[in-house]
Design an enzyme around this catalytic site. Structure first.
Site, short mmCIF file in Angstrom:
data_model
loop_
_atom_site.label_atom_id
_atom_site.label_comp_id
_atom_site.label_asym_id
_atom_site.label_seq_id
_atom_site.Cartn_x
_atom_site.Cartn_y
_atom_site.Cartn_z
N LYS A 150 -2.49 8.06 6.30
CA LYS A 150 -3.06 7.61 5.04
C LYS A 150 -4.46 8.21 4.89
CE LYS A 150 -2.72 3.29 3.90
NZ LYS A 150 -2.48 3.68 2.47
N GLY A 151 -5.00 8.11 3.67
CA GLY A 151 -6.39 8.52 3.48
C GLY A 151 -6.61 9.68 2.54
N ASP A 206 0.59 8.77 2.79
CA ASP A 206 0.72 10.22 2.59
C ASP A 206 1.90 10.78 3.38
OD1 ASP A 206 -1.62 10.21 1.02
OD2 ASP A 206 -2.79 10.07 2.85
N LYS A 261 7.13 11.71 0.72
CA LYS A 261 6.26 11.26 1.81
C LYS A 261 6.99 11.11 3.14
CE LYS A 261 2.93 10.76 -1.20
NZ LYS A 261 2.42 9.47 -1.62
N ASP A 312 0.84 -1.20 0.00
CA ASP A 312 0.00 0.00 0.00
C ASP A 312 0.88 1.25 0.00
OD1 ASP A 312 -2.25 1.60 0.08
OD2 ASP A 312 -3.07 0.73 1.92
N GLY A 313 0.28 2.39 -0.29
CA GLY A 313 0.99 3.66 -0.27
C GLY A 313 0.77 4.40 1.04
N GLU A 370 -8.38 0.17 4.06
CA GLU A 370 -6.94 -0.08 4.07
C GLU A 370 -6.49 -0.56 5.44
OE1 GLU A 370 -5.22 3.04 0.75
OE2 GLU A 370 -5.62 3.79 2.73
C1 A5P Z 1 -5.68 6.20 0.02
O1 A5P Z 1 -6.74 6.56 0.81
C2 A5P Z 1 -4.42 6.53 0.71
O2 A5P Z 1 -4.28 5.98 1.95
C3 A5P Z 1 -3.22 6.27 -0.17
O3 A5P Z 1 -2.56 5.10 0.18
C4 A5P Z 1 -2.33 7.41 0.00
O4 A5P Z 1 -3.11 8.58 -0.14
C5 A5P Z 1 -1.18 7.43 -1.00
O5 A5P Z 1 -1.60 7.78 -2.28
P1 A5P Z 1 -0.58 8.12 -3.44
O6 A5P Z 1 0.24 6.90 -3.65
O7 A5P Z 1 -1.46 8.45 -4.62
O8 A5P Z 1 0.21 9.30 -3.00
#
Ligand code: A5P
Length: 237
Positions: A102-103, A92, A129, A89-90, A111
């Protein structure tokens, strides 16, 4: 390297490619959301196609679900597979302790459900990040809220020292509605010295479904650069 890639995309892709190497045959794989996680889903799709990798995926959002279908990755549900082997997962924001906000894509509730169900959580991101402390640079905490409770939640967040804003959509007037039918409050708490304590206080407010504070849930982070990746590991408590 893909043609017409920006350095930011290249960084995200490098992290994604490193992370998908951890996926083994016959794994249950959690699919994260956002632009970086999307690159991992693409890379997984390539492995499914070219290496005959057999996996079942659990998407953390409608976006991830659609991407899994697009890349022909078979999907399953948490009900069928309540234990996930690996999730990519990614984030913020990410601290050296591998705590996260996140979010930004409003997907934090699912998530987090997926992350808590997972044995190995890998976070992928580009260098923008990385922070020392969560909440730096006016980064708010995304909070999913039951619409009925909005007034109460706003008041309680303010009492905790936060500045709440209801997230508005682009492409339609009105608030963002999450995949779960709720709204998102972005609450600015300034720099967050004790994120675990803040999480406990927020979760005690009725009407808050979940927050984007991910504390002690990450095992490995790959921070991508245009030329490689930086790996950080942490033993979860
Ligand atoms: C989704 O709600 C988020 O938790 C994403 O994992 C987070 O915003 C990262 O998104 P990007 O990879 O687009 O920066």
């Amino acid at each position: 390297l893909k043609p017409n890639q920006t350095p930011a995309e290249e960084s995200k892709r490098n992290a994604a490619l490193e992370a998908v190497k951890h996926v083994n045959n016959w794994s249950i794989v959690g699919l994260g959301s956002g632009s970086t996680a999307a690159l991992a889903i693409e890379a997984l799709g390539e492995r499914v196609k070219h290496e005959n990798l057999n996996i079942l995926a659990i998407p953390s959002s409608y976006q991830a679900f659609q991407l899994a279908i697009e890349w022909r990755i078979p999907v399953t549900t948490l009900e069928e597979h309540p234990i996930i082997d690996i999730t990519i997962d990614g984030a913020d924001q990410i601290t050296p302790e591998l705590n996260l906000i996140k979010g930004n894509g409003a997907a934090q509730t699912r998530e987090k459900v997926v992350a808590v169900a997972t044995k190995l959580n890998i976070i992928i991101a580009d260098e923008t990040k990385k922070v020392k402390t969560l909440g730096e640079n006016n980064q708010p905490v995304p909070i999913e809220v039951l619409p009925f409770a909005l007034g109460l939640v706003k008041r309680k967040i303010t009492e905790l020292g936060g500045k709440p804003t209801l997230r508005e959509t682009k492409g339609k007037v009105g608030p963002v509605i999450s995949d779960n039918g709720n709204v998102i409050m972005d609450a600015d708490f300034g720099t967050i010295i004790n994120p675990a304590e803040l999480q406990t206080k927020l979760k005690a407010i009725p009407g808050i479904i979940e927050t984007g504070l991910f504390i002690d849930l990450t095992d490995i982070a790959y921070i991508g650069t245009p030329t490689g990746t930086e790996r950080t590991e942490k033993q979860r408590k």
